[in-house]
Design an enzyme around this catalytic site. Structure first.
Site, PDB file in Angstrom:
ATOM      1  N   ASP A 107       0.873  -1.178   0.000  1.00  0.00           N
ATOM      2  CA  ASP A 107       0.000   0.000   0.000  1.00  0.00           C
ATOM      3  C   ASP A 107       0.913   1.231   0.000  1.00  0.00           C
ATOM      4  O   ASP A 107       1.384   1.644  -1.051  1.00  0.00           O
ATOM      5  CB  ASP A 107      -0.922  -0.101   1.217  1.00  0.00           C
ATOM      6  CG  ASP A 107      -1.925   1.027   1.317  1.00  0.00           C
ATOM      7  OD1 ASP A 107      -2.218   1.651   0.292  1.00  0.00           O
ATOM      8  OD2 ASP A 107      -2.425   1.298   2.421  1.00  0.00           O
ATOM      9  N   LYS A 135      -1.014  -0.868  -4.588  1.00  0.00           N
ATOM     10  CA  LYS A 135      -1.779   0.350  -4.886  1.00  0.00           C
ATOM     11  C   LYS A 135      -0.783   1.457  -5.247  1.00  0.00           C
ATOM     12  O   LYS A 135      -0.401   2.254  -4.381  1.00  0.00           O
ATOM     13  CB  LYS A 135      -2.575   0.797  -3.656  1.00  0.00           C
ATOM     14  CG  LYS A 135      -3.683  -0.134  -3.210  1.00  0.00           C
ATOM     15  CD  LYS A 135      -4.397   0.475  -2.000  1.00  0.00           C
ATOM     16  CE  LYS A 135      -5.336  -0.482  -1.317  1.00  0.00           C
ATOM     17  NZ  LYS A 135      -5.758   0.002   0.015  1.00  0.00           N
ATOM     18  N   PHE A 156     -10.269   0.238  -0.127  1.00  0.00           N
ATOM     19  CA  PHE A 156      -9.957  -0.704   0.948  1.00  0.00           C
ATOM     20  C   PHE A 156     -10.591  -2.044   0.626  1.00  0.00           C
ATOM     21  O   PHE A 156     -11.801  -2.158   0.528  1.00  0.00           O
ATOM     22  CB  PHE A 156     -10.436  -0.171   2.298  1.00  0.00           C
ATOM     23  CG  PHE A 156      -9.891  -0.957   3.448  1.00  0.00           C
ATOM     24  CD1 PHE A 156      -8.600  -0.721   3.911  1.00  0.00           C
ATOM     25  CD2 PHE A 156     -10.643  -1.948   4.051  1.00  0.00           C
ATOM     26  CE1 PHE A 156      -8.075  -1.469   4.968  1.00  0.00           C
ATOM     27  CE2 PHE A 156     -10.128  -2.700   5.111  1.00  0.00           C
ATOM     28  CZ  PHE A 156      -8.838  -2.453   5.559  1.00  0.00           C
TER      29      PHE A 156
HETATM   30  P1  5GP Z   1       1.648  -0.369   3.939  1.00  0.00           P
HETATM   31  O1  5GP Z   1       2.633  -0.413   5.063  1.00  0.00           O
HETATM   32  O2  5GP Z   1       2.206  -0.778   2.604  1.00  0.00           O
HETATM   33  O3  5GP Z   1       0.931   0.951   3.856  1.00  0.00           O
HETATM   34  O4  5GP Z   1       0.493  -1.342   4.317  1.00  0.00           O
HETATM   35  C1  5GP Z   1       0.696  -2.647   4.305  1.00  0.00           C
HETATM   36  C2  5GP Z   1      -0.338  -3.380   5.137  1.00  0.00           C
HETATM   37  O5  5GP Z   1      -1.547  -2.646   5.350  1.00  0.00           O
HETATM   38  C3  5GP Z   1      -0.708  -4.597   4.373  1.00  0.00           C
HETATM   39  O6  5GP Z   1       0.144  -5.670   4.675  1.00  0.00           O
HETATM   40  C4  5GP Z   1      -2.121  -4.845   4.807  1.00  0.00           C
HETATM   41  O7  5GP Z   1      -2.116  -5.658   5.957  1.00  0.00           O
HETATM   42  C5  5GP Z   1      -2.651  -3.486   5.155  1.00  0.00           C
HETATM   43  N1  5GP Z   1      -3.483  -2.938   4.045  1.00  0.00           N
HETATM   44  C6  5GP Z   1      -3.151  -2.004   3.133  1.00  0.00           C
HETATM   45  N2  5GP Z   1      -4.150  -1.773   2.269  1.00  0.00           N
HETATM   46  C7  5GP Z   1      -5.149  -2.596   2.640  1.00  0.00           C
HETATM   47  C8  5GP Z   1      -6.474  -2.845   2.126  1.00  0.00           C
HETATM   48  O8  5GP Z   1      -6.953  -2.287   1.119  1.00  0.00           O
HETATM   49  N3  5GP Z   1      -7.202  -3.779   2.796  1.00  0.00           N
HETATM   50  C9  5GP Z   1      -6.738  -4.446   3.896  1.00  0.00           C
HETATM   51  N4  5GP Z   1      -7.547  -5.317   4.453  1.00  0.00           N
HETATM   52  N5  5GP Z   1      -5.505  -4.244   4.393  1.00  0.00           N
HETATM   53  C10 5GP Z   1      -4.732  -3.332   3.769  1.00  0.00           C
END
Ligand code: 5GP
Ligand code: MG
Length: 183
Positions: A107, A135, A156
């Site tokens: 993300d 994303k 999400f």
């Molecule tokens: P980042 O550190 O890359 O922002 O987020 C990573 C973590 O956030 C992912 O491993 C996941 O657990 C959670 N996450 C990010 N986007 C989503 C989403 O759209 N849905 C869900 N359920 N979890 C997300």
């Protein structure tokens, strides 16, 4: 549970086909290791990557060890990341090892960036980042995943391991929650 979704983004057969392709690509990248009979160390990022990892590793024939790490970024009922925090034990004995970090989604990239730094600090010989979803519009870090199953818009999503407030992980597909469910 399904009536709490506004849209199914990725059906289970679509996911299955793509996981097969990712496994094949990862297998090609890891072939030099397999030829030397060296094991790879897969590091699944729990809990979200549980389902993806289970499907992926059964299509990877090479020698591997699994060393899970638990990271939490959405405490409770939230779709707003509060920054990545490692919970519990971190993988040890990574000196000279070839690591594959496996996560559900890239993300902002903060989680995988943190883990990439951590395993490199512990002496990893190489790090490959493999995620089912990404994303790109949300990226906040310079690091990029090496293997991505699907690039998705900024929504999400839940299912196939991904949760909202601990629920929906067991859905076999990936969908978007209705706005009234996400308060
Ligand atoms: P980042 O550190 O890359 O922002 O987020 C990573 C973590 O956030 C992912 O491993 C996941 O657990 C959670 N996450 C990010 N986007 C989503 C989403 O759209 N849905 C869900 N359920 N979890 C997300
Ligand atoms: Mg996660």
């Amino acid at each position: 549970m399904q009536d709490e979704l506004s849209e199914i983004l990725l059906a289970s057969d679509v996911i299955a086909c793509r996981v097969e392709e990712i496994a094949a690509e990862l297998g090609r990248r890891l072939a030099p290791l397999a030829e030397r009979d060296e094991p790879v160390v897969l590091v699944p990022v729990l809990t979200g990557s549980l389902v993806f990892t289970a499907d992926l590793i059964r299509q990877l024939p090479q020698k591997m060890r699994l060393d899970v790490v638990t990271v939490s970024s959405y405490p409770g009922a939230s779709t707003e990341s509060r920054g990545a925090t490692i919970r519990g034990a971190v993988p040890e004995d990574l000196e000279g090892q070839h690591i594959v970090l496996v996560d559900d989604i890239f993300d902002t990239g903060n989680t995988l960036s943190l883990l990439d730094r951590l395993v490199r600090e512990r002496g990893a010989a190489s790090v490959t980042i493999c995620v089912l979803l990404a994303k790109p519009s949300r990226y906040e870090v310079e690091l990029r995943p090496d293997l991505v199953g699907f690039e998705i818009p900024d929504a999400f999503v839940v299912g196939y391991g991904l949760d909202y407030d601990g629920l929906y992980r067991n859905l076999p597909f990936i969908g978007v929650l209705k706005p009234e469910v996400v308060e």
